[in-house]
Design a protein around this motif. Sequence first.
Motif, PDB file in Angstrom:
ATOM      1  N   VAL A  75      39.110  48.595  41.465  1.00 30.16           N
ATOM      2  CA  VAL A  75      40.272  47.705  41.503  1.00 30.16           C
ATOM      3  C   VAL A  75      40.372  46.941  40.180  1.00 30.16           C
ATOM      4  O   VAL A  75      39.362  46.438  39.677  1.00 30.16           O
ATOM      5  CB  VAL A  75      40.167  46.701  42.676  1.00 30.16           C
ATOM      6  CG1 VAL A  75      41.290  45.672  42.615  1.00 30.16           C
ATOM      7  CG2 VAL A  75      40.189  47.432  44.009  1.00 30.16           C
ATOM      8  N   ASP A  96      33.507  55.497  44.786  1.00 30.86           N
ATOM      9  CA  ASP A  96      33.818  54.111  45.108  1.00 30.86           C
ATOM     10  C   ASP A  96      35.228  53.740  44.649  1.00 30.86           C
ATOM     11  O   ASP A  96      35.715  54.235  43.638  1.00 30.86           O
ATOM     12  CB  ASP A  96      32.821  53.176  44.415  1.00 30.86           C
ATOM     13  CG  ASP A  96      31.434  53.300  45.018  1.00 30.86           C
ATOM     14  OD1 ASP A  96      31.345  53.686  46.199  1.00 30.86           O
ATOM     15  OD2 ASP A  96      30.462  53.039  44.300  1.00 30.86           O
ATOM     16  N   GLU A 125      30.813  42.376  44.804  1.00 34.75           N
ATOM     17  CA  GLU A 125      31.363  43.720  44.898  1.00 34.75           C
ATOM     18  C   GLU A 125      32.181  43.866  46.179  1.00 34.75           C
ATOM     19  O   GLU A 125      31.796  43.373  47.234  1.00 34.75           O
ATOM     20  CB  GLU A 125      30.222  44.724  44.888  1.00 34.75           C
ATOM     21  CG  GLU A 125      30.715  46.159  44.893  1.00 34.75           C
ATOM     22  CD  GLU A 125      29.571  47.127  44.687  1.00 34.75           C
ATOM     23  OE1 GLU A 125      28.497  46.673  44.278  1.00 34.75           O
ATOM     24  OE2 GLU A 125      29.779  48.322  44.928  1.00 34.75           O
ATOM     25  N   ILE A 126      33.300  44.550  46.056  1.00 34.44           N
ATOM     26  CA  ILE A 126      34.127  44.808  47.233  1.00 34.44           C
ATOM     27  C   ILE A 126      33.889  46.254  47.630  1.00 34.44           C
ATOM     28  O   ILE A 126      34.095  47.164  46.837  1.00 34.44           O
ATOM     29  CB  ILE A 126      35.624  44.594  46.904  1.00 34.44           C
ATOM     30  CG1 ILE A 126      35.832  43.181  46.369  1.00 34.44           C
ATOM     31  CG2 ILE A 126      36.473  44.820  48.126  1.00 34.44           C
ATOM     32  CD1 ILE A 126      37.232  42.949  45.823  1.00 34.44           C
ATOM     33  N   MET A 132      30.508  37.959  40.091  1.00 31.22           N
ATOM     34  CA  MET A 132      31.606  38.523  40.876  1.00 31.22           C
ATOM     35  C   MET A 132      31.046  39.453  41.948  1.00 31.22           C
ATOM     36  O   MET A 132      30.231  40.318  41.657  1.00 31.22           O
ATOM     37  CB  MET A 132      32.514  39.329  39.939  1.00 31.22           C
ATOM     38  CG  MET A 132      33.790  39.778  40.607  1.00 31.22           C
ATOM     39  SD  MET A 132      34.839  40.631  39.404  1.00 31.22           S
ATOM     40  CE  MET A 132      35.084  39.329  38.208  1.00 31.22           C
ATOM     41  N   GLN A 160      38.352  44.624  35.605  1.00 28.92           N
ATOM     42  CA  GLN A 160      37.888  45.259  36.837  1.00 28.92           C
ATOM     43  C   GLN A 160      37.426  44.188  37.824  1.00 28.92           C
ATOM     44  O   GLN A 160      36.578  43.356  37.500  1.00 28.92           O
ATOM     45  CB  GLN A 160      36.748  46.245  36.548  1.00 28.92           C
ATOM     46  CG  GLN A 160      36.422  47.081  37.763  1.00 28.92           C
ATOM     47  CD  GLN A 160      35.179  47.947  37.635  1.00 28.92           C
ATOM     48  OE1 GLN A 160      34.524  48.249  38.619  1.00 28.92           O
ATOM     49  NE2 GLN A 160      34.861  48.379  36.420  1.00 28.92           N
ATOM     50  N   ALA A 161      37.979  44.231  39.034  1.00 30.65           N
ATOM     51  CA  ALA A 161      37.628  43.243  40.060  1.00 30.65           C
ATOM     52  C   ALA A 161      36.492  43.742  40.935  1.00 30.65           C
ATOM     53  O   ALA A 161      35.978  42.991  41.756  1.00 30.65           O
ATOM     54  CB  ALA A 161      38.839  42.920  40.915  1.00 30.65           C
ATOM     55  N   THR A 162      36.126  45.003  40.792  1.00 31.16           N
ATOM     56  CA  THR A 162      34.998  45.551  41.520  1.00 31.16           C
ATOM     57  C   THR A 162      33.802  45.600  40.560  1.00 31.16           C
ATOM     58  O   THR A 162      33.885  45.086  39.447  1.00 31.16           O
ATOM     59  CB  THR A 162      35.345  46.955  42.053  1.00 31.16           C
ATOM     60  OG1 THR A 162      36.038  47.677  41.040  1.00 31.16           O
ATOM     61  CG2 THR A 162      36.227  46.860  43.283  1.00 31.16           C
ATOM     62  N   ALA A 163      32.726  46.202  40.986  1.00 29.72           N
ATOM     63  CA  ALA A 163      31.539  46.233  40.124  1.00 29.72           C
ATOM     64  C   ALA A 163      31.062  47.666  39.953  1.00 29.72           C
ATOM     65  O   ALA A 163      29.890  47.980  40.161  1.00 29.72           O
ATOM     66  CB  ALA A 163      30.446  45.358  40.728  1.00 29.72           C
ATOM     67  N   ILE A 164      31.983  48.533  39.580  1.00 35.57           N
ATOM     68  CA  ILE A 164      31.665  49.949  39.396  1.00 35.57           C
ATOM     69  C   ILE A 164      31.294  50.147  37.924  1.00 35.57           C
ATOM     70  O   ILE A 164      32.167  50.127  37.047  1.00 35.57           O
ATOM     71  CB  ILE A 164      32.861  50.846  39.781  1.00 35.57           C
ATOM     72  CG1 ILE A 164      33.395  50.461  41.164  1.00 35.57           C
ATOM     73  CG2 ILE A 164      32.451  52.311  39.723  1.00 35.57           C
ATOM     74  CD1 ILE A 164      32.390  50.554  42.286  1.00 35.57           C
ATOM     75  N   PRO A 183      34.401  49.935  49.433  1.00 38.22           N
ATOM     76  CA  PRO A 183      35.581  50.726  49.773  1.00 38.22           C
ATOM     77  C   PRO A 183      35.981  50.552  51.226  1.00 38.22           C
ATOM     78  O   PRO A 183      37.156  50.560  51.565  1.00 38.22           O
ATOM     79  CB  PRO A 183      35.134  52.166  49.502  1.00 38.22           C
ATOM     80  CG  PRO A 183      33.921  52.066  48.673  1.00 38.22           C
ATOM     81  CD  PRO A 183      33.308  50.737  48.904  1.00 38.22           C
TER      82      PRO A 183
END
Lengths: 116, 258
Positions: free
Chosen positions: B216, B213, A3-4, A1, B238-242, A6
């Motif tokens: 999402v 950051d 990364e988006i 997946m 989680q759709a982000t990678a935090i 900010p």
Amino acid sequence: MSEISPETMAPLLLGGGALLLIGMIGCAAMQSTIPEVSPAMVAAAADRGTRPSDLASGRRILAVRCIACHGLEPVQKFSPQQWHSIVGRMAERANLSPAERDQLTSYLVAARQSLP
Amino acid sequence: MTVTVFTRFLCITALACSPLLAGERRFTYVYETTTAAKGEIEIENWATWKTGNTEEGERGNEFNFRHEIEFGVTDHLQLGLYVVDWTVLDKVAGGEKGAQAIYDDTALEAIYNFTNPVTDIVGSALYGEIQVGDLKFALESKLLLQKNFGPFVIAYNASFEAEWEGERFGSFEERHAEFQQTLGASYQITPNFLLGGEFLHEITFPEWSESEDSVVYVGPNASFRYDRYYLTATAMIQATAITEEPDFQLRAIFGFHF
């Protein structure tokens, strides 16, 4: 997946929010909401001794109390007899007083009778 | 995630939700603009399971619980009391396991709805909440928007929260703010069963300065209602990678109204 970032997400969200609002307004303009109290409705209800203010109260109950739990069916979907039965079943669940139940039923029946 | 932990979550949820009550919510992360009718009392019990990294940055599971009583003051104004908000942390840090329950806060909320999502172009409401705990104080405000199209409902919230924390109440050394947006869509399959999805975006501002950051989450939700009871649940990934934030969260709200 992937990364988006900010930096990418913020404008996307702002744009999405704006589109949402536009879509809401556009769709609202296209959708028929619950019918306004019309002269035809008042005339239909007058035969049963129902006042226009009762019809307005019934419409408000439909818009405020009923939507808290479920979507609204089109008024023309059910016959006046069916609306009597439906409101009778739902009144207790919605904590409607006898007067509120009568106002809601009067509105739905008059709206149904005034529509083709 | 082990079956044991999931089973524990279900058991805790069941206990927390025993004979419970609440308004019939379509969403768990998104608030709707509709409020309790005048004189109506509702009880809502929330349970949220987060897994991955906890807010303290350790691997493990976090379970948050809220128990709320809502009261319709008028058909436009609703007040709510979160009697107790508490957390169970189940960490798996450095190979050591440990669980602890923590009292977070008690909170008061008010929601005032301005327009109706059926009869007006857009339903709108303002939400305010004050949280007071032994180690924290927080203020939160939200703008709520909603539109109903027959069985289909779409709702959007934008919220801003300011929070102060410290070793003891009144001595707050830390402060941070959070901006959050949520979006939900729900379709009524039958009067007793609804399906939909929710979207959550949040940005934290430590010390009210530079932002961290964006995070999402997205996921499906479902709502069941029977008589005066309802259960709504949303699973969010989680759709982000935090990596400092949970990978997955599941929230269930069980409610009943008088």
